[in-house]
Design an enzyme around this catalytic site. Structure first.
Site, PDB file in Angstrom:
ATOM      1  N   ASP A  32     -67.772  29.011 -41.964  1.00  0.00           N
ATOM      2  CA  ASP A  32     -69.165  29.453 -42.085  1.00  0.00           C
ATOM      3  C   ASP A  32     -70.095  28.571 -41.266  1.00  0.00           C
ATOM      4  OD1 ASP A  32     -68.900  31.668 -43.935  1.00  0.00           O
ATOM      5  OD2 ASP A  32     -68.200  30.156 -45.349  1.00  0.00           O
ATOM      6  N   ASP A  71     -63.956  24.677 -39.040  1.00  0.00           N
ATOM      7  CA  ASP A  71     -64.709  25.147 -40.199  1.00  0.00           C
ATOM      8  C   ASP A  71     -65.008  26.627 -39.954  1.00  0.00           C
ATOM      9  OD1 ASP A  71     -66.620  25.214 -42.383  1.00  0.00           O
ATOM     10  OD2 ASP A  71     -68.175  25.151 -40.828  1.00  0.00           O
TER      11      ASP A  71
END
Ligand code: XBP
Ligand code: MG
Length: 256
Positions: free
Chosen positions: A12, A10
């Protein structure tokens, strides 16, 4: 025995703490530029993070807090243009001041590359933002480290839907059991788990109290030599920080 082949990250909150001092600031600058008097403070932004995707988050905010707002043009277009302005400010912010990678992230990228594991990104954010973060925190050469950068609107349903992980698996021609995912939020964990991928969580201030049911390991960060990570749930054995041997053990390979 299925071997671990691919690490899917991922972006952020996982690679870097981009939300509070990056995206949030960029949203506020965009609001000022288009002349709406909205302001997302740190606490409000934490609530809005329940909805992934910047355009989706703006719409959610309007539904909840600005029901009287009448856009000057069609709402979809207004949100899309506002979001483009926000992306410009976000990229500018990264270029001007940068946001550092979290502990252990660059070390793990390098270890994975040395040991022949494939790297990929599965994120809700806009593709320009992924490029900008990698370019400003590591260098342009890092863009080539990732065999798939799955981002933003390439799928219709954003996390917690598994679609972005499914898309990434399909592009890489991998089975879920050949991969491990890295996430920072409950929405991200749900997406990875529903795609059938084991997931390691590194929490941050916004996500610490979330429900990470289904995650294989929950840590404060990935750790570094001399900067051990703390386990919030799961088993780190004797490891002080995340390395490939730990990931292989977690994945179920016998590395002895
Ligand atoms: C986080 C998100 C994104 C960002 C904002 O994505 O939900 O929406 O907050 O970026 P992830 P955009 O944790 O999956 O990386 O405004 O470009 O959507
Ligand atoms: Mg995240």
């Amino acid at each position: 025995m299925v071997k671990l082949k691919t690490l899917i990250f991922d972006l952020d909150g996982t690679l870097a703490e981009t939300e509070r001092d990056g995206h949030r600031v960029a949203f506020n600058r965009a609001f000022a530029e288009v002349g709406v008097n909205w302001h997302w403070d740190v606490a409000l932004y934490g609530k809005l993070l329940a909805i992934t995707g910047g355009k989706e988050r703006i719409r959610y905010y309007l539904d909840l807090y600005q029901q009287d707002f009448r856009p000057p043009i069609a709402l979809d277009k207004f949100i899309a243009e506002l979001h483009q302005t926000k992306t410009r400010y976000y990229v500018e912010l990264l270029e001007e001041q940068g946001i550092p990678l979290r502990p252990g992230v660059l070390r793990l990228f390098n270890l994975a590359r040395e040991q022949g594991l494939q790297l990929a990104i599965a994120t809700t954010t806009t593709p320009e933002n992924v490029m900008a973060l990698l370019r400003t925190s590591i260098g342009s050469h890092a863009l080539d480290w990732f065999d798939c950068i799955a981002a933003g609107d390439v799928v219709r349903a954003k996390k917690p839907a598994p679609d972005i992980y499914d898309y990434c698996l399909q592009k890489l021609q991998r089975e879920p059991a050949q991969c491990l995912a890295f996430e920072d939020s409950a929405n991200g964990v749900r997406a990875a788990v529903d795609a059938g991928i084991k997931v390691v969580v590194t929490v941050n201030d916004y996500t610490r109290e979330e429900d990470f049911t289904g995650a294989a390991l929950v840590l404060d960060h990935l750790g570094e030599p001399g900067q051990p990570c703390r386990v919030l749930s799961g088993d780190l054995d004797d490891f002080e920080y995340v390395d490939i041997a730990l990931l292989q053990r977690l994945h179920g390979e016998n590395t002895a």
